[in-house]
Design an enzyme around this catalytic site. Structure first.
Site, short mmCIF file in Angstrom:
data_model
loop_
_atom_site.label_atom_id
_atom_site.label_comp_id
_atom_site.label_asym_id
_atom_site.label_seq_id
_atom_site.Cartn_x
_atom_site.Cartn_y
_atom_site.Cartn_z
N ASP A 199 -68.92 23.43 41.81
CA ASP A 199 -69.04 24.04 40.42
C ASP A 199 -70.43 24.83 40.43
O ASP A 199 -71.37 24.61 40.82
CB ASP A 199 -69.17 23.05 39.36
N ASN B 197 -71.48 22.44 24.70
CA ASN B 197 -70.22 22.69 24.38
C ASN B 197 -69.18 22.03 25.62
O ASN B 197 -67.98 22.26 25.46
CB ASN B 197 -69.64 24.25 24.18
N LEU C 176 -69.44 19.07 26.45
CA LEU C 176 -69.77 17.39 26.55
C LEU C 176 -68.20 16.66 25.69
O LEU C 176 -67.91 15.40 25.98
CB LEU C 176 -70.82 16.90 25.75
N ARG D 288 -65.30 17.02 26.49
CA ARG D 288 -64.18 16.86 27.53
C ARG D 288 -64.76 16.61 28.92
O ARG D 288 -63.88 16.10 29.65
CB ARG D 288 -63.53 18.25 27.41
N CYS E 159 -59.68 28.15 28.12
CA CYS E 159 -60.31 27.05 26.93
C CYS E 159 -61.46 27.81 26.34
O CYS E 159 -61.53 27.52 25.05
CB CYS E 159 -60.62 25.85 27.78
N CYS F 249 -64.51 40.53 16.17
CA CYS F 249 -63.88 39.42 16.59
C CYS F 249 -64.72 38.59 17.06
O CYS F 249 -65.99 38.76 16.77
CB CYS F 249 -62.61 39.51 17.77
#
Length: 459
Positions: free
Chosen positions: A113, A120, A122, A124, A239, A412
């Site tokens: 990785d 944000n 943590l 999942r 996601c 947006c």
């Protein structure tokens, strides 16, 4: 010698043995802790795993419950111990996958990785904790797995998979698990697995849905057999853009681990020519039979045209990242910065601020003076929204000369949907609504939060 003295000596001996055992355990923990401190930022050659001829007493105790499963048994466990698995992505899918592979006794785990742990993540990415924020995800995952099972070799790679390193890395592992969240990496991993002859267990999760397939296994299709051409970048949602309920990638990561363990232990996977689909809303799994391997596939076909790795970001037209994508659909004169918009506010210049995010995002945070009409409603030309837009534009026109075109600034989250909305509004201007001047605000509300108002929520 009195009985009391003998008893005291026996107690002292027992305590000395306990202290020695604790010292040995502490030494092992320190050894294991130090063994995962090296974080690889490049691919290095690995020594082959040494195959076990028998299970130790500790192995039998640790894996006793799964050893009793006839489909696994002792030989299956020995097979697991000599298998190496590369996990591409230590996020929502990679964390539960790696957790269960380590718990089951896989011999070696490569943990790849390029990112660091953020708050944000943590909800999942369950291998990481609050104390790991800012740490490389690969290292955080390796440390957590070593605490769970110190006998598993964990190799953390803090790097991005690329055409330059993918083959060298994948060739060193027996099975590859694709836990990435972007299209270019999926094509890269697939092509590298085909060229290296490695099975690929691939999963994805978004919102309340998940999918899983095993590619390039025992004559089954590869990813390119099913998707020879990548989708347009603007149609892809990850996601970061669309959201995900944390337990959904958790479930898919566990199913992914199951298929890896079946292959590694010597069983056959049942997902080689199937797409397993999970609907969390209705708590349903269903399976779709996929087309077989294509003889004319560009990578795994009889006469492949792709015989080496290419530039996958160019091929897919998007970045190999699971971060929110950045589109560039408009010219510079169709856009303004958040600083320029702040100046418009400070001067109290009449205008309309149009927020085109879905209602679920507006409920999280919004600028109080904005009008919310979701992009989807604009694209569908919903009557009530078009009428609302007309009324707000008419209010801006009151008391102005006939050739005045009210300025509309579109915002947006990140400045992607707002660019699409500008294109829609330009088509509506002068026909479905009175003529307006439409511009997009670069970077959206997250740029506003970072550079204008630090108290504004980021999500």
């Amino acid at each position: 010698m009195s009985r009391e003295v003998l008893l005291l000596k026996a107690q002292l001996k027992e305590r000395d043995e306990e202290i020695a055992a604790l010292k040995h355990k502490l030494a092992q923990l320190e050894k294991n802790h130090n063994s995962v401190q090296e974080l690889y930022d490049r691919v290095t050659p690995l020594t082959p795993l040494t195959a076990k001829t028998a299970l130790s007493n500790e192995d039998i105790m640790r894996y006793s419950r799964q050893l009793l499963v006839p489909q696994l048994a002792v030989q299956g466990q020995l097979n697991l111990s000599k298998t190496s698995v590369l996990v591409v992505g230590c996020g929502g899918l990679g964390c539960p996958l790696a957790l269960y592979l380590a718990a089951a006794g896989i011999g070696r785990l490569g943990l790849l990785d390029y990112d660091e742990v953020e708050l944000n993540n943590l909800h999942r990415q369950v291998l990481h904790g609050e104390e790991n924020q800012g740490q490389a995800k690969a290292l955080s995952a390796a440390q957590a797995l070593k605490r769970l099972n110190s006998t598993v070799e964990c190799i953390p790679y803090h790097l991005q998979l690329s055409p330059q390193n993918a083959l060298q890395l994948i060739q060193q592992y027996d099975i590859v698990a694709d836990c990435s969240d972007n299209v270019p990496t999926r094509y890269l991993v697939n092509d590298a697995c085909v060229l290296s002859g490695k099975p690929l267990v691939s999963a994805s999760a978004l919102r309340l849905e998940g999918q899983l397939t095993v590619y390039n296994y025992h004559g089954g299709p590869c990813y390119r057999c099913l998707y020879p051409v990548p989708p347009p970048p603007e149609t892809v949602t990850n996601c970061s853009d669309g959201g995900v309920l944390g337990v959904v990638p958790g479930i898919m990561g566990c199913v992914q681990a199951l298929e890896v363990l079946k292959i590694a232990s010597g069983q056959r996977t049942s997902c080689s020519q199937k797409l397993l689909m999970f609907d969390a809303q209705d708590a349903k799994f269903r399976s779709i039979k996929l087309r077989p391997k294509k003889a004319d596939c560009a990578v795994c076909g009889e006469e492949p045209s792709v015989t080496q790795l290419v530039d996958y970001e160019t091929f897919c037209g998007s970045a190999a990242s699971d971060k929110c994508r950045r589109l560039n659909l408009l010219s510079r004169d169709q856009r303004i910065t958040v600083q320029e918009y702040k100046s418009i506010l400070d001067k109290a210049e009449p205008h309309l601020l149009l927020d085109v995010r879905p209602l679920v995002e507006v409920d999280i945070c919004r600028l109080p003076f904005s009008l919310n009409i979701p992009l989807s409603c604009l694209e569908e030309r919903k009557l009530e929204d078009v009428q609302l837009l007309k009324r707000r534009i008419d209010q801006l026109r009151q008391g102005r000369s006939g050739d005045f075109q009210p300025p509309v600034y579109v915002i947006c989250k990140l400045g992607n949907d707002s660019q699409k909305a500008v294109q829609v509004m330009e088509k509506m201007s002068g026909s479905e609504v009175d003529a307006v001047t439409v511009k997009d605000i670069c970077g959206g509300l997250m740029a506003w939060a970072k550079t204008i108002d630090s108290t504004f929520p980021q999500y």
